[in-house]
Design a protein around this motif. Structure first.
Motif, PDB file in Angstrom:
ATOM      1  N   PHE A 171     -44.713 -20.817  -8.178  1.00 42.93           N
ATOM      2  CA  PHE A 171     -43.840 -21.899  -8.610  1.00 42.93           C
ATOM      3  C   PHE A 171     -43.142 -21.486  -9.903  1.00 42.93           C
ATOM      4  CE2 PHE A 171     -47.356 -23.694  -6.249  1.00 42.93           C
ATOM      5  CZ  PHE A 171     -46.712 -24.518  -5.334  1.00 42.93           C
ATOM      6  N   LEU A 172     -41.867 -21.823  -9.994  1.00 42.68           N
ATOM      7  CA  LEU A 172     -41.085 -21.552 -11.193  1.00 42.68           C
ATOM      8  C   LEU A 172     -41.050 -22.783 -12.080  1.00 42.68           C
ATOM      9  CD1 LEU A 172     -38.044 -19.498  -9.829  1.00 42.68           C
ATOM     10  CD2 LEU A 172     -39.726 -18.721 -11.511  1.00 42.68           C
ATOM     11  N   TYR A 173     -41.285 -22.566 -13.387  1.00 45.46           N
ATOM     12  CA  TYR A 173     -41.296 -23.665 -14.353  1.00 45.46           C
ATOM     13  C   TYR A 173     -40.321 -23.360 -15.485  1.00 45.46           C
ATOM     14  CZ  TYR A 173     -45.623 -25.296 -12.168  1.00 45.46           C
ATOM     15  OH  TYR A 173     -46.558 -25.749 -11.293  1.00 45.46           O
ATOM     16  N   ASP A 174     -39.791 -24.425 -16.037  1.00 46.34           N
ATOM     17  CA  ASP A 174     -39.028 -24.309 -17.269  1.00 46.34           C
ATOM     18  C   ASP A 174     -39.970 -23.824 -18.366  1.00 46.34           C
ATOM     19  OD1 ASP A 174     -37.373 -24.544 -19.414  1.00 46.34           O
ATOM     20  OD2 ASP A 174     -37.436 -26.731 -19.489  1.00 46.34           O
TER      21      ASP A 174
ATOM     22  N   LEU B 228     -30.576 -25.924  -9.246  1.00 45.73           N
ATOM     23  CA  LEU B 228     -29.499 -25.187  -9.896  1.00 45.73           C
ATOM     24  C   LEU B 228     -29.275 -25.602 -11.345  1.00 45.73           C
ATOM     25  CD1 LEU B 228     -26.901 -25.124  -6.992  1.00 45.73           C
ATOM     26  CD2 LEU B 228     -28.468 -23.326  -7.694  1.00 45.73           C
ATOM     27  N   ASN B 229     -29.846 -26.716 -11.758  1.00 43.06           N
ATOM     28  CA  ASN B 229     -29.651 -27.172 -13.141  1.00 43.06           C
ATOM     29  C   ASN B 229     -30.314 -26.242 -14.151  1.00 43.06           C
ATOM     30  OD1 ASN B 229     -28.182 -29.465 -12.373  1.00 43.06           O
ATOM     31  ND2 ASN B 229     -30.085 -30.577 -11.924  1.00 43.06           N
ATOM     32  N   TYR B 230     -31.178 -25.353 -13.687  1.00 43.66           N
ATOM     33  CA  TYR B 230     -31.902 -24.463 -14.595  1.00 43.66           C
ATOM     34  C   TYR B 230     -31.356 -23.033 -14.561  1.00 43.66           C
ATOM     35  CZ  TYR B 230     -35.355 -28.186 -15.009  1.00 43.66           C
ATOM     36  OH  TYR B 230     -35.986 -29.373 -15.273  1.00 43.66           O
ATOM     37  N   LEU B 231     -30.127 -22.855 -14.056  1.00 44.20           N
ATOM     38  CA  LEU B 231     -29.570 -21.509 -13.934  1.00 44.20           C
ATOM     39  C   LEU B 231     -29.156 -20.903 -15.269  1.00 44.20           C
ATOM     40  CD1 LEU B 231     -27.394 -21.767 -10.725  1.00 44.20           C
ATOM     41  CD2 LEU B 231     -29.545 -20.549 -11.014  1.00 44.20           C
ATOM     42  N   ASN B 232     -28.909 -21.753 -16.257  1.00 43.67           N
ATOM     43  CA  ASN B 232     -28.410 -21.248 -17.538  1.00 43.67           C
ATOM     44  C   ASN B 232     -29.503 -20.692 -18.432  1.00 43.67           C
ATOM     45  OD1 ASN B 232     -29.603 -23.672 -17.918  1.00 43.67           O
ATOM     46  ND2 ASN B 232     -28.109 -24.471 -19.365  1.00 43.67           N
ATOM     47  N   GLN B 233     -30.735 -20.673 -17.973  1.00 43.70           N
ATOM     48  CA  GLN B 233     -31.832 -20.164 -18.789  1.00 43.70           C
ATOM     49  C   GLN B 233     -32.108 -18.702 -18.454  1.00 43.70           C
ATOM     50  OE1 GLN B 233     -35.294 -22.645 -18.758  1.00 43.70           O
ATOM     51  NE2 GLN B 233     -34.117 -24.546 -18.832  1.00 43.70           N
ATOM     52  N   THR B 234     -32.715 -18.016 -19.404  1.00 41.57           N
ATOM     53  CA  THR B 234     -33.039 -16.604 -19.205  1.00 41.57           C
ATOM     54  C   THR B 234     -34.537 -16.323 -19.261  1.00 41.57           C
ATOM     55  OG1 THR B 234     -32.778 -16.203 -21.569  1.00 41.57           O
ATOM     56  CG2 THR B 234     -30.841 -15.859 -20.158  1.00 41.57           C
ATOM     57  N   GLN B 235     -35.329 -17.376 -19.484  1.00 37.38           N
ATOM     58  CA  GLN B 235     -36.777 -17.188 -19.569  1.00 37.38           C
ATOM     59  C   GLN B 235     -37.463 -18.295 -18.781  1.00 37.38           C
ATOM     60  OE1 GLN B 235     -38.322 -16.863 -23.512  1.00 37.38           O
ATOM     61  NE2 GLN B 235     -40.276 -16.041 -22.839  1.00 37.38           N
ATOM     62  N   TYR B 236     -38.400 -17.898 -17.910  1.00 40.38           N
ATOM     63  CA  TYR B 236     -39.074 -18.843 -17.025  1.00 40.38           C
ATOM     64  C   TYR B 236     -40.576 -18.559 -17.033  1.00 40.38           C
ATOM     65  CZ  TYR B 236     -34.288 -19.220 -15.267  1.00 40.38           C
ATOM     66  OH  TYR B 236     -32.957 -19.383 -15.175  1.00 40.38           O
ATOM     67  N   GLU B 237     -41.287 -19.481 -16.423  1.00 41.80           N
ATOM     68  CA  GLU B 237     -42.732 -19.299 -16.237  1.00 41.80           C
ATOM     69  C   GLU B 237     -43.023 -19.319 -14.750  1.00 41.80           C
ATOM     70  OE1 GLU B 237     -46.528 -20.918 -18.566  1.00 41.80           O
ATOM     71  OE2 GLU B 237     -45.716 -22.437 -17.218  1.00 41.80           O
ATOM     72  N   LEU B 238     -43.706 -18.290 -14.277  1.00 39.28           N
ATOM     73  CA  LEU B 238     -44.056 -18.153 -12.866  1.00 39.28           C
ATOM     74  C   LEU B 238     -45.559 -18.370 -12.723  1.00 39.28           C
ATOM     75  CD1 LEU B 238     -42.969 -17.323 -10.018  1.00 39.28           C
ATOM     76  CD2 LEU B 238     -43.765 -15.010 -10.563  1.00 39.28           C
TER      77      LEU B 238
END
Length: 677
Positions: free
Chosen positions: A516-519, A567-577
């Protein structure tokens, strides 16, 4: 003694043969308990030097009296009640004794009657110091219960008894003089005391009765204290009955008897003290048979009914004592081959032996915990801050000196192989003013380490974290040690921050694994991925991923299918998997100027772009390759044209004429053109 009796018998025989003068004195009134050596009577005034012998016919005369110089003296204390008890008196109510004196070996025989006058020296005596009277819970008022009262060994007015029934709540000593004319104290309107009969005989007790009077006629006696938290003995009354004698010299003596009145209740089902019991059994070694686990207890509203216990869901290694409610191990061999990673639940019944239909139940949870097993744990660290770096997957970290207060450094997960559902607590033993560790509210055994104060430049912090098992309250033998090295700036040679240090996973890219991908900052889930190609060489996800088409991405060479993405989170460059079992990794781009995704339209359709970070030498090689290919193709065409190869002619005819006129007419058209020419 035998010789004395022979001499006495000889004197009596001799006196019978002679003419004996018998003299009887007037009755002498003698108070009991008079002082010893009191002169009772001068036997003669006329004749001196008589030989006087006090006969011990009753066996008590010589113990109480003696003759000295023709006078009768007492030599011991005279107790009237003792003489009556030993049947020395002719009458129990009027104690009269006689002394017999032989004069001059039988010339005369004197009889001296003595009346022992009673002194008020005996207080009334009850047969029992306390009695219990019972009423049933539902009866009509006015029921009378008979019982025995007191007796007084004194005679006359000294032996006459009056009674006072005290129903006061306060346990204070009754002042007799203030209650001479009262027969009841604070008993109205519940109780009425009656004297049925008073015997004049000294050895008989008075017959008494107690009557319960309800507030209203024909009203049932009910338990007014249904709330068990108020007074457990709500249907129990403690009364005091005083027995007081009369005395001519105002020397009253009294005694008392406690009367416990119980209104017997309707038997109710047993009530367990707890609705659910929990017992934690710490296992340091093998448990033996008869090892006590714990107790369950129930209470009854009627103490005379014994409560018994039994297991409803019986096991082959635990039993219960039916009398005490004690749980114990009955089969130690079963526990040798079994261990329980959660708990065992038992159902226990409490019942009465003669009323098995009146019963209740309680649940019991048994937690068997091996001390060795609770110490068998692992942990992983999931970095949450950009201002720390981990050194070679160890517990050593570089930390930036200007890191802010309350900065979350990393998450620490405690994992227990044997007891995965048990809770652990962490305690930071040192540097608690600089760092703090708190429990995460949404995950079990998930903790957050953060800064609570500014750190000191060029310092080394060696944190010691103790681990405590919640159920057993045992501190684990192993602690977690975290080392922070404060640096002025993060190492420039490392352009990315490794996110997750996992100490036990060998491969995380297994087919059908779900992630799962998280902000990264708000921890909001916005994507779901599924591994579609297994890679046995991946043990950690580091810092970048590549989008290769519309439905797939690659993270550290691990191909994953995109099942969900916001798609609202496309502008980020760092995520948590994060995996489905809560193992998390940080994903960070190497070069933040590139975008991972591009939007195709506003209907949430997106197309992937390949990001190829090509170096200059690679661009040069690619350019020369393209030129070489084009030159090769041109050379082949020229050779075909000059040599007139049939293959070249066929390709040319198809390219120039085949698409427009068809392949069958291409050769004819080509020949025609050549003829015309």
């Amino acid at each position: 003694m035998f010789i004395y009796n022979l001499i006495l018998l000889f004197i009596l025989i001799k006196s019978c043969l002679l003419t004996t003068l018998t003299k009887t004195y007037s009755t002498i009134d003698l108070k009991e308990n008079i002082p010893i050596n009191t002169n009772i009577l001068q036997l003669t005034k006329e004749i001196q030097n008589l030989k006087l012998i006090l006969l011990n016919l009753g066996g008590f005369e010589t113990n109480l009296f003696s003759i000295k110089n023709e006078n009768l003296f007492t030599i011991n204390e005279i107790d009237r009640e003792k003489l009556i008890g030993e049947k020395r008196c002719f009458d129990r109510s009027y104690c009269l004794i006689e002394l017999h004196i032989l004069v001059n070996d039988g010339e005369q025989y004197w009889v001296i009657p003595i009346h022992i006058i009673d002194e008020n020296d005996n207080k009334p005596e009850f047969k029992n110091s306390s009695i219990e009277l019972k009423f049933h819970e539902n009866i009509y008022g006015g029921y009378k219960i008979l019982f025995e009262g007191a007796k007084d060994l004194d005679e006359g007015l000294n032996g006459k008894i009056r009674y006072i029934l005290d129903c006061s709540i306060k346990k204070e000593k009754l002042i007799i003089k203030e209650n001479k004319n009262k027969s009841l104290i604070n008993c109205y309107p519940l109780f009425e005391f009656e004297i049925i009969s008073q015997s004049s005989l000294l050895n008989q007790y008075d017959q008494l009765a107690l009557k319960f009077i309800p507030p209203l006629s024909n009203e049932y006696i009910e338990n007014e204290n249904e709330n068990e938290n108020e007074n457990e003995n709500g249907n129990e009354y403690n009364l005091i009955l005083y027995a007081i004698d009369n005395s001519l010299n105002d020397k009253e003596l009294f005694n008392l008897m406690n009367i416990n009145i119980k209104i017997e209740k309707i038997l109710k089902k047993p009530k367990f003290y707890l609705s659910e019991y929990e017992f934690i059994i710490k296992i340091n070694s093998l448990l033996k048979n008869k090892t006590i686990i714990g107790y369950v207890n129930a209470k009854s509203n009627d103490k005379k009914n014994k409560i018994f216990y039994k297991l409803i869901n019986k096991t082959n290694f635990i039993e219960i004592n039916s009398l005490t409610g004690q749980l114990f191990i009955s089969n130690e061999n079963f526990l040798k081959i079994n261990y329980f990673n959660n708990y065992i639940q038992l159902l226990i019944e409490a019942y009465y032996l003669n009323n098995e239909n009146i019963k209740s139940f309680t649940k019991v949870k048994l937690y068997f915990r091996s001390i060795n097993y609770i110490n068998n744990i692992s942990f992983n660290i999931n970095i949450k801050s950009l201002f720390i770096q981990q050194l070679n997957n160890s517990n050593t970290f570089f930390i930036y000196k200007n890191i802010s207060i309350n900065e979350i450094l990393f998450q620490l997960n405690i994992l227990s192989y044997y007891y995965p559902y048990d809770k652990y607590f962490l305690l930071l033993e040192n540097y608690s003013s600089t760092f703090s560790i708190i429990s995460s509210s949404n995950k079990i055994n998930n903790f957050i380490l953060k800064t609570s104060n500014y750190i000191i430049s060029k310092s080394i912090y060696l944190l010691n974290i103790k681990i405590k098992h919640e159920l057993t309250q045992e501190w684990l033998l192993t602690n977690i040690t975290i080392k922070f090295i404060v640096i002025d700036q993060l190492t420039t040679s490392i352009n990315l921050i490794q996110s997750s240090s996992s100490f036990f996973l060998s491969n995380i890219c297994l087919q059908n694994f779900t992630y799962f991908l998280y902000d990264f900052y708000n921890k909001n889930q916005f994507g779901k991925l599924k591994v579609i190609q297994t890679n046995l060489n991946i043990s950690v996800f580091s810092n970048f991923f590549i989008f290769i088409n519309q439905n797939e991405i690659i993270i550290n060479d691990c191909r994953m299918l995109i099942e969900q993405f916001d798609l609202n989170y496309l502008n980020q460059t760092q995520y948590e998997l994060c995996s489905s079992n809560n193992y998390c990794f940080n994903i960070t781009l190497i070069n933040q100027q590139f975008s991972i995704f591009s939007i195709k339209n506003k209907n949430n359709n997106f197309i992937s772009k390949s990001i190829l970070l090509i170096r200059p030498i690679e661009i040069t090689i690619l350019t020369f390759s393209i030129i070489f290919i084009m030159a090769t193709i041109t050379l082949i065409i020229i050779i075909c044209r000059l040599k007139g190869f049939r293959l070249c002619l066929t390709i040319k005819n198809y390219l120039f004429y085949g698409k427009k006129y068809g392949l069958n007419n291409a050769q004819r058209l080509s020949s025609t053109k050549m003829t015309v020419s």
